[in-house]
Design an enzyme around this catalytic site. Sequence first.
Site, PDB file in Angstrom:
ATOM      1  N   HIS A  79       0.818  -1.212   0.000  1.00  0.00           N
ATOM      2  CA  HIS A  79       0.000   0.000   0.000  1.00  0.00           C
ATOM      3  C   HIS A  79       0.857   1.268   0.000  1.00  0.00           C
ATOM      4  CE1 HIS A  79       0.239  -0.224   4.559  1.00  0.00           C
ATOM      5  NE2 HIS A  79       0.281   1.093   4.420  1.00  0.00           N
ATOM      6  N   ASP A 103       1.260  -7.787   2.223  1.00  0.00           N
ATOM      7  CA  ASP A 103       1.345  -6.349   1.975  1.00  0.00           C
ATOM      8  C   ASP A 103       2.804  -5.902   1.860  1.00  0.00           C
ATOM      9  OD1 ASP A 103       0.944  -3.643   1.778  1.00  0.00           O
ATOM     10  OD2 ASP A 103      -0.460  -3.511   3.438  1.00  0.00           O
ATOM     11  N   SER A 116       3.959   2.225   8.546  1.00  0.00           N
ATOM     12  CA  SER A 116       3.721   1.314   7.431  1.00  0.00           C
ATOM     13  C   SER A 116       5.032   1.065   6.699  1.00  0.00           C
ATOM     14  CB  SER A 116       2.697   1.905   6.470  1.00  0.00           C
ATOM     15  OG  SER A 116       1.419   1.924   7.030  1.00  0.00           O
TER      16      SER A 116
END
Length: 719
Positions: free
Chosen positions: A84, A226, A654
Amino acid sequence: MKKVIVSLAVALLTQPLLADEGMWLLPLLKQQKFEEMKALGLELEAKDIYSPDSSSLKDAVVIFGGGCTGEMISPEGLLITNHHCGYGQIQQHSSVEHDYLTDGFWAMSREQELPNPGLTVTFIDAIDDVTDYVKEDLKSDTDPNSMKFLSASYLNSLAEKKVGAEFLKNNPGTAVEIKPFFGGNKYYMFTKKIFSDVRLVGAPPSSIGKFGADTDNWVWPRHTGDFSLFRVYADANGNPAPYSTSNVPLKPKRYFKLSTGGVQENDYAMVMGFPGTTNRYYTSWEVAERRDIDNAVRINIRNLRQQAMLEEMLADPQVRIQYASKYAGSTNAYKNAIGTNWAINKRDFEGVKKQMQDELLVWSQKNCRSNYIEAIQTLETIVADRADLRFRRAMLDEALLRGIEYVKVPTSMDTLQAALISKDKKAIAAALPALQQAFDKFQNKDYSPEVDRKIAKVLLKEYTKLIPAGKRPAYLELIDTKFNGDTDAFVDFTFDTSIFGSKENLAAFMKKPSLKQLDADPMMNLAASVQEENEALKKALADFDSGYAIAHRAYLKGLMEMKGELAMAPDANFSLRVTYGQVKGYRPTDAVTYDATTTLDGVMDKEDPNNWEFVVSDKLKELYKNQDFGRYANEQGKQPVAFAATTHTTGGNSGSPVLNSRGELIGTNFDRNWEGVGGDIEYLPDYQRSIIVDVRYVLFVIDKYAGAGYLLDEMDIVE
């Protein structure tokens, strides 16, 4: 000044910090938390994590783009971050013919790696405590209401002054930045090296990298791969340089070993990265403001926008590609707001912060620190006085500025307007290309007029319902005066008549330019009116900023004096931090228990070929059917996918490396659980979990699924 009420029903005790709470500054790690980290299982020395004089683990951690973390995993500049985080780059390289979002992308040679203009990777070369230096310079600021102590431009100019122009000139790609901590009670300078030649190497298909999509976002158990891979390039001397075919892969100071040894419940886990923003030192009034204004508006407006957007995405593959990144970005903050409000109410954050305030009130009275009492009173007054303005600003931001894309058209075309006034045909012809460029920038490949029209109708209806006439952008008065309150008719009018509403409208105007039409353009006039209202609201709210900043700094100074500076971790501000904890599951509710790890079994359990969020590719199903996991299987012969840990993370983390007790990479952080997002305000040890893609799943996908095992040859993989 209000009368101070400090009689308390019970004795107030200082809350002890938990072993895995906090986002800790690396230069203070040895004094603050190192012994607790060792007791929890860390096998390294403090200098292995951070050393100002030699290479350490911190040198392998980077800022990816403008809001994520990444980590170096090879001596050839290979970098891993989240899928992402790289989503925007993957999308930009995608088309209907080459749909890398759906199919994935793998460069099978260096020549196939894809450049990404505008993308940067930033290393932190040095971290220096410059508190005394900054405070000495601030003595010359005699304005009692000045916010210079928080000014980024002032602090960064001070940083450049400290290192000198000659240093920056002789170190290409180097920048320096001073950041305030504890509301401006402490300051650190970060020396950064910024690389701008960053190329896409590999990304799994969305059915892996985004498996579970929005349904599973902020949810544990999780089964998402991810991750994405990029490579950092430098010039022949290892310095940052613009993209060039002559650039070579960067030789980083440090890169992580990747461990296939796996994780078990209660194993030590450590995260390094760049957490964005936390509000650990909110007052009780700010907690209520966050819940009842900021989050409430975001939840309401984004829910409406996302419903309209998703309907169109599911109906048209082209729209799905166009709006994939926009939708993902919207839902991320939407779910965060819902989870934060759950935590605020469930765990009584207002009460927790009130106890902290009351504790400081009592301590301040006993120690004759009236300035801290005044600071608390000021904060209460400011939050109450700005409530209406804050609600209007939140509505304008979510419903119009963020929600409706055509609000971003130019607010004027001065050169063209002047040419039309002059009626000079040559000047008009010379000015028209700028209009075409503005149109192309607005109606780009990621824009659909019909989707924007649909969303605008939904959001304007809600906006005018909640914001009364007289408190809206002035141009919206047309809704009542010309369209009898019909917001749908107003939206149709803007699209049907604006130069920016369609290619046909633009072509008609270009054929016969009209000053009257330009001046009356509804999209341009609405955009200008919204910007005017936005500036007015920002200015009105800014009147509270100085008083708030000064009071908040005093409040934090009081807490630091009362608790001791080394007992506190500063709020996140996108600076390099470390947090630590254990691999651990949790019990979200009575009689429900979640394990700490997930496997590919869960992917197959969730498979739904009729739901785009849970599609599983034939290749992955084949690998699963044959149990073809190679050396990446766990002790039970299953393929690990993700694990959860008690580490204290937030947005910006992240892509952060998750390390074992020996400093080896065991996973890449990509999310938090629903029950723990309120940890931005107050850490929840029994609920808060970082969600991490297991490095064994990453290697499995690269090797077995993608057939890009050549990439593993440049990695240092340990058992």
